[in-house]
Design an enzyme around this catalytic site. Sequence first.
Site, PDB file in Angstrom:
ATOM      1  N   ARG A 287       1.479   1.242   6.608  1.00 45.21           N
ATOM      2  CA  ARG A 287       1.123   2.346   5.715  1.00 45.21           C
ATOM      3  C   ARG A 287       1.014   3.653   6.483  1.00 45.21           C
ATOM      4  NH1 ARG A 287      -4.321   1.909   2.168  1.00 45.21           N
ATOM      5  NH2 ARG A 287      -5.297   2.792   4.037  1.00 45.21           N
TER       6      ARG A 287
ATOM      7  N   ARG B 172      -2.054   9.425   7.334  1.00 40.76           N
ATOM      8  CA  ARG B 172      -3.466   9.272   7.690  1.00 40.76           C
ATOM      9  C   ARG B 172      -3.597   8.839   9.138  1.00 40.76           C
ATOM     10  NH1 ARG B 172      -6.830   5.980   3.181  1.00 40.76           N
ATOM     11  NH2 ARG B 172      -8.180   5.893   5.018  1.00 40.76           N
TER      12      ARG B 172
ATOM     13  N   LYS C  76      -7.384  -2.989  -2.801  1.00 36.76           N
ATOM     14  CA  LYS C  76      -8.441  -2.893  -3.812  1.00 36.76           C
ATOM     15  C   LYS C  76      -8.169  -1.779  -4.814  1.00 36.76           C
ATOM     16  CE  LYS C  76     -12.304  -1.350  -2.155  1.00 36.76           C
ATOM     17  NZ  LYS C  76     -12.479  -0.002  -2.702  1.00 36.76           N
TER      18      LYS C  76
ATOM     19  N   ARG D 212     -23.738  -0.183  -1.288  1.00 32.84           N
ATOM     20  CA  ARG D 212     -23.427  -0.399   0.128  1.00 32.84           C
ATOM     21  C   ARG D 212     -24.566  -1.097   0.862  1.00 32.84           C
ATOM     22  NH1 ARG D 212     -18.093  -0.428   1.067  1.00 32.84           N
ATOM     23  NH2 ARG D 212     -17.079   1.547   0.604  1.00 32.84           N
TER      24      ARG D 212
ATOM     25  N   ARG E 158     -12.730  -0.132  11.535  1.00 33.72           N
ATOM     26  CA  ARG E 158     -12.987   0.023  10.100  1.00 33.72           C
ATOM     27  C   ARG E 158     -13.183  -1.337   9.436  1.00 33.72           C
ATOM     28  NH1 ARG E 158      -7.886   3.024   8.153  1.00 33.72           N
ATOM     29  NH2 ARG E 158      -8.770   2.678   6.071  1.00 33.72           N
TER      30      ARG E 158
END
Length: 371
Positions: free
Chosen positions: A306, A312, A192, A267, A324
Amino acid sequence: MVKLHDLEFEPFISEEEIENAIDGLAKQLNEEFGNQNPVFIGVLNGAFMFASEIIKRFDGDCEISFVKMASYKGTESTGDIKNLVGLNQDIAGRTVILLEDIVDTGNTLEEIDKMLLSAKVKRYEVATLFFKPEAYKKSIPVNYRGMDIENKFIVGYGLDYDGLGRNLRQVYKRKEQKMTNLLLFGPPGAGKGTQADILKEKYNLVHISTGDIFRYNIKNQTELGISAKSFIDKGQLVPDEVTINMLNAEVEKNEGCNGFIFDGFPRTEAQAEALQVYLSSKNTEVHAMIALEVDDEILVQRLLERGKTSGRVDDADEAVIRNRIKVYYAETAILKNFYKKQDKFYGVDGVGTIQEITDRLSAVIDELMEK
């Protein structure tokens, strides 16, 4: 049409309409205050034209002063101290008529109200040429109004844009252009962010990221940032009102743009409804919720890959990744239904090369812009 600095303005209120509004106001003021020798106070810079026309039409005795709001840093204070520059007469016990060119948010009026009350006036009334009912949220009564107008950006008849336009004899509104406002959604790993960067350049849209806005306001210790941090520091969710006010402020900064890509907002259905109300006040709307759709297993593999280079932690643990993704679908389902009811939801295949995905998103946006 007139152009002031970088903006174009189109006719909105004619000189004849303004004259009629002032005639009506002057008649009311004469009937109410014609024998009371009131003190008229015009608020600069904007009210000079309006005030002069009211005074010319007032039949009784009166006095006239002009004031301007000013603020300065006190030698013993870290905050702004406001005062009325030009108020050099004793108005205690007097009837005062405050002349404003326009009342919109009412922030200036609120400050002047405190000062007039502290001056112990007998009575004061507000008379304004233009009044924006949509924008006004204060409790101070505005009993004398030339005309109620829409919440538009206007210039002329005392009102300016960065110093220009006050001398115009009629009022102009900012030339409106069609906007395209998009909500771009996608689960973690859908790409995104990459697509938002491409689309904002391709369509000259402003990308508004809730995360970026929060970080900016907190780092720069804005009033909204301080408020948000107070909740975050307590481990609490930032209230919708604070989040929405931050977003609204960002939209205001970019008034007149081609449109927005909203990222990370809304949200909840409550936030979606608040955004709908706010954009409606700006004569625009959300045109589409576009969601990148990618199979869960592809997302998991993308994020694990990734994680090998991103550093991360949440990209390196498969259980965390799957949670998630689960949270994303739970949140998005509510909004998907909200915008589906309005026929504004578009699901786009998020698998393929970056260019292929951009082409699919562009096909949706092009169709929207043609409507």
